[in-house]
Design a protein around this motif. Structure first.
Motif, PDB file in Angstrom:
ATOM      1  N   ARG A  84       0.833  -1.211   0.000  1.00  0.00           N
ATOM      2  CA  ARG A  84       0.000   0.000   0.000  1.00  0.00           C
ATOM      3  C   ARG A  84       0.867   1.261   0.000  1.00  0.00           C
ATOM      4  NH1 ARG A  84      -3.286  -3.260   3.129  1.00  0.00           N
ATOM      5  NH2 ARG A  84      -2.282  -2.691   5.096  1.00  0.00           N
ATOM      6  N   TYR A  85       1.918   1.242   0.790  1.00  0.00           N
ATOM      7  CA  TYR A  85       2.797   2.413   0.890  1.00  0.00           C
ATOM      8  C   TYR A  85       3.502   2.678  -0.454  1.00  0.00           C
ATOM      9  CZ  TYR A  85       5.705   5.851   3.205  1.00  0.00           C
ATOM     10  OH  TYR A  85       6.300   7.020   3.579  1.00  0.00           O
ATOM     11  N   ALA A  88       1.166   4.025  -3.152  1.00  0.00           N
ATOM     12  CA  ALA A  88       0.838   5.443  -2.982  1.00  0.00           C
ATOM     13  C   ALA A  88       1.982   6.359  -3.403  1.00  0.00           C
ATOM     14  CB  ALA A  88       0.488   5.719  -1.514  1.00  0.00           C
TER      15      ALA A  88
END
Length: 91
Positions: A84-85, A88
């Protein structure tokens, strides 16, 4: 955000990924990698299965054919949070 893989350390800042790669049997040789997210072209995450207890993270820089980073992650690392990091940050 940061985590440890065996002896290596991954630190995710707002602008770059910093990897501290401890090498050798004694751990006296250390490689420091600093990779801006703007140079990261893609990444992949292969999750662990029933018989394979490790997930694998690969990160490519610019137009390289081979990943600059290829590390096995143990079950204690939250690989989905890493995914997820990176999703993004990598455009």
């Amino acid at each position: 955000m940061g985590f440890t893989l065996f002896r290596d350390v991954f630190m995710f800042t707002d602008k770059r990924l910093i990897i501290i790669d401890v090498q050798g049997l004694t751990g006296s040789k250390i490689e420091y990698k600093s990779m801006p997210y703007k140079n990261t072209s893609r990444f992949s995450l292969e999750t662990s299965g029933a018989f394979d207890l490790n997930a694998e993270l690969k990160i490519w820089i610019s137009s390289e054919d081979l990943p600059l980073v290829s590390k096995k992650c143990n079950k204690s690392s939250d690989v989905y949070e890493v995914q997820r990091y990176l999703a993004a940050r990598v455009m």
